[in-house]
Scaffold this motif. Sequence first.
Motif, PDB file in Angstrom:
ATOM      1  N   SER A   1      -8.598  -4.229  -0.885  1.00 12.73           N
ATOM      2  CA  SER A   1      -9.161  -2.904  -1.167  1.00 12.73           C
ATOM      3  C   SER A   1      -8.262  -1.786  -0.641  1.00 12.73           C
ATOM      4  O   SER A   1      -8.186  -0.717  -1.254  1.00 12.73           O
ATOM      5  CB  SER A   1     -10.581  -2.771  -0.623  1.00 12.73           C
ATOM      6  OG  SER A   1     -10.641  -2.980   0.763  1.00 12.73           O
ATOM      7  N   ALA A   2      -7.567  -1.998   0.453  1.00 13.17           N
ATOM      8  CA  ALA A   2      -6.624  -0.990   0.942  1.00 13.17           C
ATOM      9  C   ALA A   2      -5.494  -0.799  -0.070  1.00 13.17           C
ATOM     10  O   ALA A   2      -5.153   0.331  -0.428  1.00 13.17           O
ATOM     11  CB  ALA A   2      -6.061  -1.383   2.303  1.00 13.17           C
TER      12      ALA A   2
ATOM     13  N   LEU B   1       9.518  -7.014   2.718  1.00 13.19           N
ATOM     14  CA  LEU B   1       8.341  -6.197   2.995  1.00 13.19           C
ATOM     15  C   LEU B   1       7.145  -7.137   3.045  1.00 13.19           C
ATOM     16  O   LEU B   1       6.794  -7.759   2.048  1.00 13.19           O
ATOM     17  CB  LEU B   1       8.149  -5.148   1.896  1.00 13.19           C
ATOM     18  CG  LEU B   1       6.994  -4.175   2.036  1.00 13.19           C
ATOM     19  CD1 LEU B   1       7.158  -3.318   3.293  1.00 13.19           C
ATOM     20  CD2 LEU B   1       6.900  -3.284   0.816  1.00 13.19           C
ATOM     21  N   SER B   2       6.533  -7.248   4.195  1.00 12.59           N
ATOM     22  CA  SER B   2       5.414  -8.176   4.341  1.00 12.59           C
ATOM     23  C   SER B   2       4.126  -7.570   3.793  1.00 12.59           C
ATOM     24  O   SER B   2       3.985  -6.343   3.708  1.00 12.59           O
ATOM     25  CB  SER B   2       5.212  -8.533   5.814  1.00 12.59           C
ATOM     26  OG  SER B   2       4.668  -7.425   6.520  1.00 12.59           O
ATOM     27  N   CYS B   3       3.182  -8.430   3.464  1.00 14.72           N
ATOM     28  CA  CYS B   3       1.891  -7.941   2.988  1.00 14.72           C
ATOM     29  C   CYS B   3       1.181  -7.167   4.100  1.00 14.72           C
ATOM     30  O   CYS B   3       0.505  -6.164   3.843  1.00 14.72           O
ATOM     31  CB  CYS B   3       1.024  -9.077   2.450  1.00 14.72           C
ATOM     32  SG  CYS B   3       0.602 -10.345   3.642  1.00 14.72           S
ATOM     33  N   LYS B   4       1.371  -7.584   5.344  1.00 14.43           N
ATOM     34  CA  LYS B   4       0.768  -6.881   6.475  1.00 14.43           C
ATOM     35  C   LYS B   4       1.293  -5.448   6.564  1.00 14.43           C
ATOM     36  O   LYS B   4       0.537  -4.501   6.789  1.00 14.43           O
ATOM     37  CB  LYS B   4       1.073  -7.653   7.762  1.00 14.43           C
ATOM     38  CG  LYS B   4       0.352  -7.152   8.979  1.00 14.43           C
ATOM     39  CD  LYS B   4       0.638  -8.051  10.173  1.00 14.43           C
ATOM     40  CE  LYS B   4      -0.122  -7.601  11.398  1.00 14.43           C
ATOM     41  NZ  LYS B   4       0.108  -8.463  12.549  1.00 14.43           N
TER      42      LYS B   4
ATOM     43  N   VAL C   1      -0.198  -3.357   3.647  1.00 13.73           N
ATOM     44  CA  VAL C   1      -1.574  -2.958   3.925  1.00 13.73           C
ATOM     45  C   VAL C   1      -1.596  -1.818   4.939  1.00 13.73           C
ATOM     46  O   VAL C   1      -2.311  -0.824   4.760  1.00 13.73           O
ATOM     47  CB  VAL C   1      -2.422  -4.161   4.392  1.00 13.73           C
ATOM     48  CG1 VAL C   1      -3.770  -3.701   4.930  1.00 13.73           C
ATOM     49  CG2 VAL C   1      -2.612  -5.158   3.257  1.00 13.73           C
ATOM     50  N   ALA C   2      -0.801  -1.932   5.992  1.00 15.60           N
ATOM     51  CA  ALA C   2      -0.751  -0.876   7.010  1.00 15.60           C
ATOM     52  C   ALA C   2      -0.273   0.445   6.414  1.00 15.60           C
ATOM     53  O   ALA C   2      -0.830   1.509   6.713  1.00 15.60           O
ATOM     54  CB  ALA C   2       0.150  -1.300   8.171  1.00 15.60           C
ATOM     55  N   GLU C   3       0.734   0.381   5.567  1.00 12.56           N
ATOM     56  CA  GLU C   3       1.231   1.595   4.919  1.00 12.56           C
ATOM     57  C   GLU C   3       0.161   2.199   4.013  1.00 12.56           C
ATOM     58  O   GLU C   3      -0.041   3.415   4.002  1.00 12.56           O
ATOM     59  CB  GLU C   3       2.506   1.309   4.130  1.00 12.56           C
ATOM     60  CG  GLU C   3       3.708   1.046   5.019  1.00 12.56           C
ATOM     61  CD  GLU C   3       4.956   0.645   4.247  1.00 12.56           C
ATOM     62  OE1 GLU C   3       4.882   0.435   3.002  1.00 12.56           O
ATOM     63  OE2 GLU C   3       6.015   0.530   4.893  1.00 12.56           O
ATOM     64  N   ALA C   4      -0.522   1.349   3.253  1.00 10.33           N
ATOM     65  CA  ALA C   4      -1.602   1.830   2.375  1.00 10.33           C
ATOM     66  C   ALA C   4      -2.692   2.499   3.204  1.00 10.33           C
ATOM     67  O   ALA C   4      -3.170   3.589   2.874  1.00 10.33           O
ATOM     68  CB  ALA C   4      -2.169   0.680   1.553  1.00 10.33           C
TER      69      ALA C   4
END
Length: 136
Positions: free
Chosen positions: A94-95, A5-8, A11-14
């Motif tokens: 922040s996301a 699971l990438s950080c990108k 963030v998109a999921e968040a």
Amino acid sequence: MAMTLSCKTMVAEAESRIKAYTVQEAQQKLADPKVQLVDLRDVRELEREGVVPGAFHAPRGMIEFWVDPESPYFKPVFGEDREFIFFCAAGWRSALTTDTVQRMGLAPVAHMSGGFSAWKAAGAPVAEKPAKAAKA
């Protein structure tokens, strides 16, 4: 090592689960006593880049402990009846933070898209980090 699971992706999921404000929307809320901007950046970032006047500094590494009333590290500001708008340098931390504290039950919460970088680029007010008071 392959990431599962990438950080990108995180963030998109968040971002799909949280409310986001533009810099302009966050600026309009700055004077509202029922709104608290929360700066998640590291203290070195504050010293180097400056701060949003009136924002509360809560380092990302402590946020879960600071918002939880059961924690010995709880900060009373997070028990106040306010909307909390989180921001970092670019909007990634922040996301993730907004998603986390929302799942913990803190509400209402949002994050500022683009973070402090977008804030500065928009010409929004920036102040120097206040000097820490000397201990007596």
